[in-house]
Design an enzyme around this catalytic site. Structure first.
Site, mmCIF file in Angstrom:
data_model
loop_
_atom_site.group_PDB
_atom_site.id
_atom_site.type_symbol
_atom_site.label_atom_id
_atom_site.label_comp_id
_atom_site.label_asym_id
_atom_site.label_seq_id
_atom_site.Cartn_x
_atom_site.Cartn_y
_atom_site.Cartn_z
ATOM 1 N N LYS A 29 -4.732 -7.631 2.967
ATOM 2 C CA LYS A 29 -4.691 -6.417 2.143
ATOM 3 C C LYS A 29 -4.247 -6.765 0.731
ATOM 4 C CE LYS A 29 -3.137 -1.672 2.013
ATOM 5 N NZ LYS A 29 -2.543 -0.589 2.773
ATOM 6 N N CYS A 32 2.611 -4.952 -1.186
ATOM 7 C CA CYS A 32 3.537 -3.826 -1.331
ATOM 8 C C CYS A 32 4.300 -3.930 -2.649
ATOM 9 C CB CYS A 32 4.534 -3.758 -0.177
ATOM 10 S SG CYS A 32 5.650 -2.361 -0.368
ATOM 11 N N GLY A 86 -8.345 3.915 -1.154
ATOM 12 C CA GLY A 86 -7.864 4.427 -2.438
ATOM 13 C C GLY A 86 -8.407 5.807 -2.730
ATOM 14 N N ASN A 131 -0.261 -3.831 10.836
ATOM 15 C CA ASN A 131 -0.035 -4.276 9.460
ATOM 16 C C ASN A 131 1.309 -5.000 9.417
ATOM 17 O OD1 ASN A 131 1.212 -3.966 6.718
ATOM 18 N ND2 ASN A 131 -0.772 -3.081 6.229
ATOM 19 N N ILE A 149 -7.669 -0.926 -2.022
ATOM 20 C CA ILE A 149 -6.495 -1.453 -2.680
ATOM 21 C C ILE A 149 -5.218 -0.865 -2.070
ATOM 22 C CG2 ILE A 149 -7.586 -1.870 -4.906
ATOM 23 C CD1 ILE A 149 -6.578 0.786 -5.935
#
Ligand SMILES: Cc1cc2nc3c(=O)[nH]c(=O)nc-3n(C[C@H](O)[C@H](O)[C@H](O)COP(=O)(O)O)c2cc1C
Length: 312
Positions: free
Chosen positions: A174, A139, A252, A108, A200
């Site tokens: 993402k 973020c 999520g 990531n 999410i």
């Protein structure tokens, strides 16, 4: 219960996702599973569908002031702020352990600028351990970059296009839930060349100490995760998966196999387990077992038969 001919055995589900071959559809979500090593004593990492690392930035990040995590009803708010040692240290310290894993390792990445995202992609593309990139444009806990890229379809397109040009690795974009219409950023990511989208990330939230009238975390706002956000995530997976042709990975508040099944029915091809890792260190494999139990109970060959089968 008798298995139908062709019904897969536990752990046998094979998922083709964004050019990656996964043993099963259960991955671990960025920032909740370190770089894998931290969880190696608690579960067999090679049984996961895939491992997504904590966000890596080009330069080291100190993160936000403490406290960084607070419990809220059915969830938690965090303001970690992408603390990490930076790309060079990641390659030196984390890659040797990750290289020994037999499952796809997805890194990531998070940049302050578009150029930083592209540079991260270029450098990581040289590492043969890295099988894919998840591009964190969502973020909520950083001043620069982060969610700013993920709430504007034009910026989403620019970041993903730059990453696409910088690497041939599979790209998972993402996405942020902090938007009014998730289909706009989902389509922007697809048009820019993403191979899949994951959603999410956390939902911007606040928790106030009523005695001090200050935030219960080190910043006024943070990112809400856990079961509290699951209905939002399921809705967004449903909307996004109808808008794009690339696979959608649901994230999520997934705490059980039933939660994961809900995401498959909504349109997810795979899922990522996040906050559950803080409650139960073996959560991803328990969830995988519970998915398989559901499939066996309902005589369903594999989870593909469930994807996007929601009845209006
Ligand atoms: C403590 C914590 C740290 C996180 N760090 C990251 C991160 O570094 N990069 C990222 O893309 N998402 C990060 N996330 C978001 C999770 O990957 C996930 O998208 C979100 O928490 C929703 O899933 P969950 O409800 O299962 O936790 C973090 C979440 C938590 C709770």
């Amino acid at each position: 219960m008798q298995r139908r001919p062709g019904l897969r055995r536990e752990g046998d589900i094979v998922v083709e996702l964004a050019g990656l071959k996964l043993k099963n559809p259960v991955l671990v979500a960025s920032g909740t599973f370190g770089y894998g090593k931290e969880f190696a004593d608690y579960l067999d990492l090679n049984k996961l569908g895939g491992l997504i690392t904590k966000s890596v930035s080009l330069k080291a990040k100190e993160g936000n002031p403490p406290p960084r995590i607070v419990e809220t009803p059915s969830g938690m708010i965090n303001s970690i702020g992408l603390q990490n040692e930076g790309l060079e240290a990641f390659i030196k310290n984390a890659i040797p352990f990750l290289a020994k894993l037999e499952i796809p390792v997805i890194v990531n990445i998070a940049g302050d600028t578009i150029e930083e995202y592209a540079e991260l992609a270029k450098q990581l593309g040289k590492e043969k351990t890295v099988k894919g990139l998840e591009v964190n444009i969502s973020c909520p806990n950083v001043k620069k970059g982060g969610m700013a890229f993920g709430i504007d379809p034009t910026a989403t397109k620019e970041v993903i296009s730059a990453v696409r040009k910088a690497t041939t690795l599979p790209i998972i974009a993402k996405l942020s839930p902090n938007v009014t219409d998730i289909t706009l950023t989902a389509k922007a990511a697809e048009n820019a060349g993403a191979n899949a989208i994951s959603l999410i990330n956390t939902v911007v939230g606040m928790a106030i100490d009523i005695e001090t009238r200050r935030s219960r975390i080190g910043r006024p706002t943070g990112g809400l995760s856990g079961p509290a956000i699951r209905p939002i995530a399921v809705r967004m997976v449903y909307e996004a998966s109808k808008a794009v042709k690339i696979p959608v990975i649901g994230i999520g508040g997934i705490m059980t196999g039933s939660d994961a099944i809900e995401f498959f029915i909504a349109g997810a091809s795979a899922v990522e387990v996040g906050t559950a890792n803080f409650v139960d260190t073996a959560a991803p494999l328990r969830i995988l077992k519970e998915i398989n139990d559901y499939l066996a109970k309902h005589e369903i060959g594999d989870h593909h038969e469930l994807i996007g089968t929601f009845k209006e």
